[in-house]
Design a protein around this motif. Structure first.
Motif, PDB file in Angstrom:
ATOM      1  N   VAL A 151      10.247   2.690  -7.562  1.00  0.00           N
ATOM      2  CA  VAL A 151       9.007   2.467  -8.394  1.00  0.00           C
ATOM      3  C   VAL A 151       8.372   1.327  -8.223  1.00  0.00           C
ATOM      4  O   VAL A 151       8.900   0.354  -7.753  1.00  0.00           O
ATOM      5  N   PRO A 152       7.035   1.540  -8.265  1.00  0.00           N
ATOM      6  CA  PRO A 152       6.306   0.374  -7.938  1.00  0.00           C
ATOM      7  C   PRO A 152       6.160  -0.605  -9.084  1.00  0.00           C
ATOM      8  O   PRO A 152       5.171  -0.779 -10.038  1.00  0.00           O
ATOM      9  N   ASN A 204       2.660   1.281  -3.674  1.00  0.00           N
ATOM     10  CA  ASN A 204       1.652   0.922  -5.088  1.00  0.00           C
ATOM     11  C   ASN A 204       1.393   2.325  -5.563  1.00  0.00           C
ATOM     12  O   ASN A 204       1.035   3.393  -4.826  1.00  0.00           O
ATOM     13  N   ASP A 205       1.216   2.313  -6.679  1.00  0.00           N
ATOM     14  CA  ASP A 205       0.788   3.869  -7.637  1.00  0.00           C
ATOM     15  C   ASP A 205       1.762   5.098  -7.195  1.00  0.00           C
ATOM     16  O   ASP A 205       1.004   6.058  -6.973  1.00  0.00           O
ATOM     17  N   SER A 206       2.830   4.927  -6.936  1.00  0.00           N
ATOM     18  CA  SER A 206       3.522   6.361  -6.281  1.00  0.00           C
ATOM     19  C   SER A 206       4.939   6.080  -6.754  1.00  0.00           C
ATOM     20  O   SER A 206       5.562   4.894  -6.912  1.00  0.00           O
ATOM     21  N   ILE A 207       5.656   7.054  -6.825  1.00  0.00           N
ATOM     22  CA  ILE A 207       7.205   6.999  -6.986  1.00  0.00           C
ATOM     23  C   ILE A 207       7.885   7.856  -6.176  1.00  0.00           C
ATOM     24  O   ILE A 207       7.239   9.251  -5.807  1.00  0.00           O
ATOM     25  N   VAL A 239       0.677  -1.170   0.086  1.00  0.00           N
ATOM     26  CA  VAL A 239       0.051  -0.063   0.006  1.00  0.00           C
ATOM     27  C   VAL A 239       0.815   1.325  -0.078  1.00  0.00           C
ATOM     28  O   VAL A 239       0.526   2.134  -0.681  1.00  0.00           O
ATOM     29  N   GLU A 240       2.105   1.098   0.568  1.00  0.00           N
ATOM     30  CA  GLU A 240       2.904   2.332   0.681  1.00  0.00           C
ATOM     31  C   GLU A 240       3.531   2.880  -0.706  1.00  0.00           C
ATOM     32  O   GLU A 240       4.071   3.872  -0.879  1.00  0.00           O
TER      33      GLU A 240
END
Lengths: 345, 345, 345, 345
Positions: A237-238, A199-202, A196-197
């Motif tokens: 990177v996710p 995912n979908d973020s950089i 969750v931390e």
């Protein structure tokens, strides 16, 4: 058969190495050692290897005892933890490859500065050979103790070597902006690496302070007549695997795209594991393989060159390169056990 | 060497097959055919195979001409498109494996009903053997034309076969809730399969209407004395590869977890590619391999059994199973070219 | 202004609640309590709320002291941990909403059986009202202590209520196959929830043994004249938020798609937060909102109905529903502070 | 109420704008225009807005007719497509905001060079005001025609403005390495943006040739006494939303971390939508909001500064900034309708 032991077998690099050695035609795994999972079945942690690697993990203590029975010892451990194993391997006169970072920096001062640890095995450090076969093959063949390169340094050094070696870029003006999949952070329970931390973020991390900086500088300085100091920025990177290293250099003279591509193709023409390609590298094209894809673009507007390399951080950036080094040390064909083509998707 | 041709080589199943056949020690790829990429270098589409599969894709026309030169033809095409190729293969007396869906349903009425297409090659349909080796091995060995099973039917049939075969569950009360990675949707430009549309979300699709329903029913009915009708719900999951099939059955008599696990272990004891495991299957543990992991749980509160299977949809669910079938057809060891262990992460 | 305290504010549900209450026009957050982050700035953990929620987290001890100053206390804690807080809230005669599971099961025997804990606050349990507004609104308005429903039970109960209430399906033949994003597993450092372990894979877990099973059964049994026992299978999906609940029922009489859709549209016609839709629900369409999307399909071949619901597990499945309950308890408009439309992509 | 029309409403930026305007207290959406979905219900494409935005999309033709009825027209279109709409808006004396790229470059030569298009509306180009409120607020308030900044230029310009404005870095030695989520590629059916092609991989694209380069240079040149030429490298990251811009500058004089942080905090002290933070920005902390998070690190070893900014590409990088501009043009409070805090996870 080469008898091998693996310390730190249950981390992501350790698992990758275990899988590679399991399939290696000339190797027999003698023991798998794990700090956290002593007595547990390896494949209960890594269900992919169910039926293949079902043996129990042994303790450090047990591992030390069995070092005398094997031909090569691999360590894939956090900083500072491989030193004693290295010592024992040398005493037992077997080969040793540290996938971790304990023998990479030749200067104990730099090791202290960047790792905040004291290096008390300077004789080993002196013996150690930096295991980047594309640049150091002959020494590796003779080595007893290999410092397997870091993931970012592998990708970045291979990307910049032809330019540095040929004095094409200003060594005072190098920037490396690199991106890694999350497996690079290791298999430890930490909130920052939860799905969750990430995912979908950089994010960037360790900006201007990452420990791979002096390792890359050491590599490039050896290729250069000058002392290279550079700026290095890693990112998370996710994705599970992969490193993309984007390296910026200021050209000392004008050069065309074609010139430089030819330089690279020539530089690596005998290197099986380096693919110099016209297209821009993507991590997906090297996943699960020991390849390093490299390409570049000349930005004629600013007289810069941007070199981009992609590797699988767990293979060419860790376990695969360790096997490549082992093959060289034992006189095997360099790609033995590393024949896997990249897997996509 | 077996000379092979692949029609539909540039879809995801086609690419997987191309990679597998490239590495297969007994096969030589004669041509790669692609509707959309005629004349393009295969590895310009699939950079993972750069240096390995750099030949140009040929047209349908060219492919038809070369069928007489090869020993086996594979098709990985949308519904209705493999029929002519099958015909040509039979006329040329070569082996034929359709990874698509044109020869799976034995009844042309069902084919019409579910695929909305007319099947005008009933002689071929009659010849066709359903290529699920674990249940159909002896026929496959003699076959000329193989209907390679669908991805969901492979996972679901293997999951339920032992129960059905042994009359353990009510054949009128079967529910299959299956989940697939997005590669199952194929490599075609469609808005619904864009990264942004699939990422971080899950949906069911084709509820009570998916074409794999009659295929699964046909398989289970063959194993049963009764005509099986079931409810099948597929889902799209934000992952690239993998199918998880969760199958619900109502036990006809009481049975313990142990009883049923023993039944499964026994049923599949000689099947290399089926791993009956105690832990719950996860798609990550079979990724990149031809394995099908199966486990089950008895819900004693409701007298139900939940059987769960995991496969890689592109391997055991498509290209890998096709190679397994080919191996059987040519008298090769069944796992030739399929030795890859699953890759994780 | 309603003064609120939050216990367990730094978990994912706690954070969502904190964000919702921060924006709520009638609420003032009095304190945020966190077991693990006492003294730390809330927004150092959740950078999204930087500038908005910059206060420090207080300890349990401090929280207990401040209960007398507030109007409502929320707990978002692991099983067994909310009991003392509930007691203190009742003693201080303030409202209490437990987002956790300590007051959901009305039977202490079931609580012991499924949670392996002893419930020593039976007076509180008796007082507690199950906070599913769509089915229990009038009681919620009068309640002092709310047991906020679990995420799976919210999605599943709303999906099945119209069928159960109207005796449309066989209560002995219900199967629920549900899928959750990883935030449902909570914000705790565990290897199983690391990015690399969850990414690009799906698994079932807690098969035939998940704690939400008796909660769903309790809900449906209350709507039915019969005691409902069902099979429930949860899954972990590589996405951050969202639950998709796929519910299978055996129709007791024939019914068309149109019949049942009309039944559902009528059943929920006054419910703002339930959207009965013709299309199949997808979790992406409810992300960040308090909506529950529901649709269904009749499988006339097997006389089954498949009802599918989608919620955001952190909103309608936790914090949003808690706010909805709070609004009812304080006589506010039910959607106050819950006006956010779903965010896509 | 401000009456608004949106052209290109069904792309990702268009959808985001539609959602924001739907919730905006001072705006009424008059029409939604879509090239591809004329006559279709908006919420059939974007199920998140079901019940909220259920009107049908109108054609270009219809849109042109209705321009005279509205107060403001937004375009979110591919390059070259907004010109005629801008002309019509000006003729109808209504406000116009182009979220696309047709009015950003002040030089028609640069427009031709980078976009390969002829700009035949030079009067409009002259009228156009670059809509980056933090740097251009007073002009925006008076503007009729706004060129809404690109996503990368927004993040990069805000990151570098304080340094450039204060002559702190060498304008000939700037490198920007930026990373974007896939929604930046737009909602069009293309194989390159399929889930399977983007998942679990990263790549650079448009290296040394991306169209946002001259836009960033134009912005920075206006802040500087010199003509800025820089190297810009965008990347595609497997995430839906978000841009991280990592900007490298060579310090002209020594400066400490503290000096520069103070400079930034001071520079943006009155800017609601810029959060200058000590921690390194991550895209997840700004998702769904109009915020730009900025931080920096001084690399004293190389005398460089690395400035990092994070935005949501669809909000501050597109639709949110458009609303911010509209608010300024109509004398509204700048954050009206943009109150959403970032959503995590």
């Amino acid at each position: 058969m080469i008898k091998a032991g693996i310390i730190g077998s249950t981390g992501y690099s350790g698992e990758e190495l275990t899988g590679l050695l399991y399939k290696h035609p000339n190797v027999e795994i003698d023991f798998l050692c794990s700090h956290s999972y002593v007595g547990e079945n390896f494949s209960s942690l890594y269900g992919n290897l169910r039926r293949f690697v079902d043996e129990k993990c042994v303790s450090d203590e047990e591992a030390f005892k069995r070092i005398s029975d094997i031909d090569i010892l691999f360590t894939a451990l956090p900083s500072g933890k491989a030193l004693e194993f290295g010592k024992s391997a040398m005493e037992n006169k077997i080969k040793f490859i540290d996938i971790g970072s304990d023998f990479r920096l030749k200067s104990k001062e730099l090791y202290r500065e960047w790792y905040n640890l004291e290096h008390n095995y300077l004789d080993l450090l002196e013996k150690s050979v930096y295991g980047l076969p594309e640049l150091n093959r002959s020494k590796i063949k003779e080595a007893e103790l290999i410092a397997n390169p870091g993931c970012y340094p592998t990708a970045s050094t291979l990307a910049l070597a032809p330019l540095i070696k040929n004095n094409m870029i200003d060594t005072k003006n190098i920037i490396i902006d690199a991106k890694s999949g999350v497996s690079g952070a290791g298999r430890k329970a930490s909130i920052g690496n939860l799905f969750v931390e990430c995912n979908d973020s950089i994010k960037a991390y360790g900006v201007a302070s990452h420990r791979h900086t002096p390792e890359i500088e050491q590599n490039l300085s050896e290729l250069s007549s000058e002392d290279v100091k550079l700026t290095f920025t890693p990112h998370l990177v996710p994705m599970s695997r992969g490193i993309l290293s984007v390296c910026y250099g200021k050209l000392l003279a004008e050069a065309t795209q074609e010139n430089l591509m030819n330089l690279y193709k020539d530089f690596y023409k005998n290197e099986y594991f380096v693919r110099v390609i016209d297209e821009l590298p993507e991590t997906r094209w090297v996943k699960g393989s020991n390849f390093c894809d490299i390409s570049l673009r000349v930005d004629s507007r600013t007289n810069r060159v941007i070199v981009i390399s992609a590797i699988d951080n767990l293979v060419k950036g860790a376990a695969g390169q360790a096997v490549q080094n082992m093959n060289l040390m034992f006189g095997l064909k360099e790609d033995t056990g590393l024949e896997a083509t990249p897997i996509f998707p």
